[in-house]
Design a protein around this motif. Structure first.
Motif, PDB file in Angstrom:
ATOM      1  N   MET A   1      46.740  35.446  55.281  1.00 32.33           N
ATOM      2  CA  MET A   1      46.884  35.222  53.849  1.00 32.33           C
ATOM      3  C   MET A   1      45.566  35.539  53.150  1.00 32.33           C
ATOM      4  N   ARG A   2      45.669  36.249  52.045  1.00 34.63           N
ATOM      5  CA  ARG A   2      44.480  36.588  51.257  1.00 34.63           C
ATOM      6  C   ARG A   2      44.480  35.761  49.976  1.00 34.63           C
ATOM      7  N   LEU A   3      43.379  35.106  49.704  1.00 37.44           N
ATOM      8  CA  LEU A   3      43.227  34.301  48.499  1.00 37.44           C
ATOM      9  C   LEU A   3      42.141  34.914  47.623  1.00 37.44           C
ATOM     10  N   VAL A   4      42.495  35.223  46.387  1.00 36.78           N
ATOM     11  CA  VAL A   4      41.553  35.822  45.448  1.00 36.78           C
ATOM     12  C   VAL A   4      41.569  34.998  44.168  1.00 36.78           C
ATOM     13  N   ILE A   5      40.405  34.555  43.750  1.00 35.94           N
ATOM     14  CA  ILE A   5      40.262  33.927  42.439  1.00 35.94           C
ATOM     15  C   ILE A   5      39.541  34.930  41.546  1.00 35.94           C
ATOM     16  N   ALA A   6      40.173  35.278  40.448  1.00 37.81           N
ATOM     17  CA  ALA A   6      39.618  36.352  39.614  1.00 37.81           C
ATOM     18  C   ALA A   6      40.024  36.182  38.161  1.00 37.81           C
ATOM     19  N   ARG A   7      39.187  36.717  37.279  1.00 44.60           N
ATOM     20  CA  ARG A   7      39.573  36.882  35.888  1.00 44.60           C
ATOM     21  C   ARG A   7      40.419  38.149  35.836  1.00 44.60           C
ATOM     22  N   CYS A   8      41.643  37.989  35.401  1.00 46.25           N
ATOM     23  CA  CYS A   8      42.560  39.124  35.479  1.00 46.25           C
ATOM     24  C   CYS A   8      43.638  39.031  34.407  1.00 46.25           C
ATOM     25  N   LEU A  22      44.277  38.040  29.765  1.00 45.49           N
ATOM     26  CA  LEU A  22      43.106  37.828  30.605  1.00 45.49           C
ATOM     27  C   LEU A  22      42.787  36.339  30.743  1.00 45.49           C
ATOM     28  N   ALA A  23      42.646  35.888  31.977  1.00 49.79           N
ATOM     29  CA  ALA A  23      42.295  34.497  32.273  1.00 49.79           C
ATOM     30  C   ALA A  23      41.930  34.417  33.754  1.00 49.79           C
ATOM     31  N   THR A  24      41.349  33.297  34.150  1.00 54.81           N
ATOM     32  CA  THR A  24      41.006  33.082  35.559  1.00 54.81           C
ATOM     33  C   THR A  24      42.222  32.531  36.291  1.00 54.81           C
ATOM     34  N   ARG A  25      42.594  33.187  37.401  1.00 55.99           N
ATOM     35  CA  ARG A  25      43.805  32.801  38.125  1.00 55.99           C
ATOM     36  C   ARG A  25      43.592  32.937  39.631  1.00 55.99           C
ATOM     37  N   LEU A  26      44.496  32.325  40.374  1.00 60.56           N
ATOM     38  CA  LEU A  26      44.534  32.448  41.830  1.00 60.56           C
ATOM     39  C   LEU A  26      45.586  33.480  42.203  1.00 60.56           C
ATOM     40  N   LEU A  27      45.194  34.488  42.966  1.00 59.90           N
ATOM     41  CA  LEU A  27      46.115  35.508  43.460  1.00 59.90           C
ATOM     42  C   LEU A  27      46.309  35.295  44.951  1.00 59.90           C
ATOM     43  N   VAL A  28      47.558  35.222  45.375  1.00 61.77           N
ATOM     44  CA  VAL A  28      47.882  34.977  46.783  1.00 61.77           C
ATOM     45  C   VAL A  28      48.660  36.164  47.323  1.00 61.77           C
ATOM     46  N   VAL A  29      48.138  36.756  48.414  1.00 65.25           N
ATOM     47  CA  VAL A  29      48.842  37.843  49.090  1.00 65.25           C
ATOM     48  C   VAL A  29      49.210  37.333  50.474  1.00 65.25           C
ATOM     49  N   LYS A  30      50.507  37.174  50.728  1.00 60.16           N
ATOM     50  CA  LYS A  30      50.970  36.597  51.993  1.00 60.16           C
ATOM     51  C   LYS A  30      51.241  37.679  53.030  1.00 60.16           C
ATOM     52  N   ALA A  31      51.320  37.240  54.284  1.00 57.13           N
ATOM     53  CA  ALA A  31      51.549  38.170  55.383  1.00 57.13           C
ATOM     54  C   ALA A  31      52.899  38.863  55.276  1.00 57.13           C
ATOM     55  N   VAL A  35      53.344  38.733  46.736  1.00 57.58           N
ATOM     56  CA  VAL A  35      52.152  38.544  45.919  1.00 57.58           C
ATOM     57  C   VAL A  35      52.485  37.524  44.835  1.00 57.58           C
ATOM     58  N   LEU A  36      51.657  36.485  44.702  1.00 59.71           N
ATOM     59  CA  LEU A  36      51.911  35.423  43.746  1.00 59.71           C
ATOM     60  C   LEU A  36      50.694  35.222  42.855  1.00 59.71           C
ATOM     61  N   VAL A  37      50.964  34.948  41.582  1.00 56.53           N
ATOM     62  CA  VAL A  37      49.901  34.722  40.600  1.00 56.53           C
ATOM     63  C   VAL A  37      50.009  33.276  40.125  1.00 56.53           C
ATOM     64  N   HIS A  38      48.970  32.475  40.395  1.00 56.83           N
ATOM     65  CA  HIS A  38      48.987  31.058  40.048  1.00 56.83           C
ATOM     66  C   HIS A  38      47.921  30.720  39.022  1.00 56.83           C
ATOM     67  N   SER A  39      48.233  29.725  38.189  1.00 61.15           N
ATOM     68  CA  SER A  39      47.229  29.123  37.316  1.00 61.15           C
ATOM     69  C   SER A  39      46.880  27.751  37.898  1.00 61.15           C
ATOM     70  N   ASP A  40      46.026  27.006  37.201  1.00 65.83           N
ATOM     71  CA  ASP A  40      45.625  25.686  37.680  1.00 65.83           C
ATOM     72  C   ASP A  40      46.558  24.603  37.152  1.00 65.83           C
ATOM     73  N   LYS A  45      54.871  26.267  41.057  1.00 64.24           N
ATOM     74  CA  LYS A  45      55.512  27.512  40.639  1.00 64.24           C
ATOM     75  C   LYS A  45      54.487  28.530  40.165  1.00 64.24           C
ATOM     76  N   PRO A  46      54.534  29.761  40.676  1.00 62.60           N
ATOM     77  CA  PRO A  46      53.611  30.802  40.200  1.00 62.60           C
ATOM     78  C   PRO A  46      53.984  31.257  38.795  1.00 62.60           C
ATOM     79  N   LEU A  47      52.985  31.797  38.099  1.00 59.13           N
ATOM     80  CA  LEU A  47      53.231  32.353  36.772  1.00 59.13           C
ATOM     81  C   LEU A  47      54.040  33.639  36.867  1.00 59.13           C
ATOM     82  N   ASN A  48      53.764  34.417  37.909  1.00 61.06           N
ATOM     83  CA  ASN A  48      54.490  35.643  38.166  1.00 61.06           C
ATOM     84  C   ASN A  48      54.359  35.960  39.647  1.00 61.06           C
TER      85      ASN A  48
END
Length: 231
Positions: A1-8, A22-31, A35-40, A45-48
């Motif tokens: 699993m890849r975890l990326v925190i980025a302004r995107c 544009l905002a700071t979010r958690l991006l999750v790329v699973k095996a 691909v999931l886009v999360h806020s805090d 539930k992911p945003l997208n």
């Protein structure tokens, strides 16, 4: 699993179009490729997101995007549709990979099979002098959860649910109608047992002469003895 925190910023195109500014979010790329886009916020539930099967390519931004501050672009394309997710990364704050291995799955406690086993082991919960005949007593239309005998030796069919609803009462009614045709069992009475019983189900059961019993799962497990409580 890849975890990326980025302004995107994120754009989704397909059956619908959606944009996350544009905002700071958690991006999750699973095996599995998702691909999931999360806020805090927003709980789990992911945003997208993009569900598998899909492919992801990470590319350099063109001159126009670079001039706007974009440092990388994720292009996620679904394999069986035209749906696509595009993530423009402006600043990467964290990027890590983690090997989670094979997940054993969720083990549920308190499911109907557990309730059946515990009630069979503690059949006296239904009444003094009761005895177990067998679990999963097979009939021509399916198995009755428990066949027991009460203190008078009368056969009792017990249907067990986590949540008692009208469908469960109807199911037990069909079992009783069939079992009462068997001269070796008749007369057969019914018990509808559940951790929760809806008022409509209780009314229907009692109208049909079926006894309702609310099960205390913790007490059956021996965790919580209601008779020993001070309060």
């Amino acid at each position: 699993m890849r975890l990326v925190i980025a302004r995107c910023s994120v754009d989704y195109d397909g059956r619908l179009t959606a944009h996350l500014p544009l905002a700071t979010r958690l991006l999750v790329v699973k095996a599995d490729g998702s691909v999931l886009v999360h806020s805090d916020g927003g709980s789990y539930k992911p945003l997208n997101w993009m569900s598998p099967p899909c492919t992801m390519a990470e590319v350099e931004p063109d001159e126009g995007l670079a001039a706007d501050g974009v440092v990388a672009v994720w292009r996620v394309q679904h394999a069986k549709s035209e749906d696509r997710l595009t993530v423009h990364l402006h600043e990467v704050l964290h990027d890590s990979d983690h090997e989670l291995g094979v997940d054993p799955g969720l083990v549920k406690d308190g499911v109907e099979a557990h309730l059946q086993k515990l009630l069979a082991e503690h059949i006296h919960t239904l009444g003094h002098g009761w005895s177990l005949v067998r679990r999963e007593y097979m009939t021509a239309i399916g198995p009755v959860d428990i066949l027991a005998r009460d203190s008078a030796g009368t056969s009792v069919a017990v249907e067990i649910k986590r949540r008692g609803e009208i469908d469960g009462v109807e199911q037990l009614t069909r079992y009783l109608e069939l079992m009462n045709r068997d001269p070796h069992l008749a007369p057969v009475t019914g018990v509808f047992a559940a951790q929760q019983i809806k008022p409509q189900a209780r009314t229907l059961a009692e109208d049909r002469g079926i006894r309702c019993v609310v099960l205390d799962y913790d007490a059956l497990k021996g965790i919580d003895d209601a008779e020993s409580r001070l309060f």
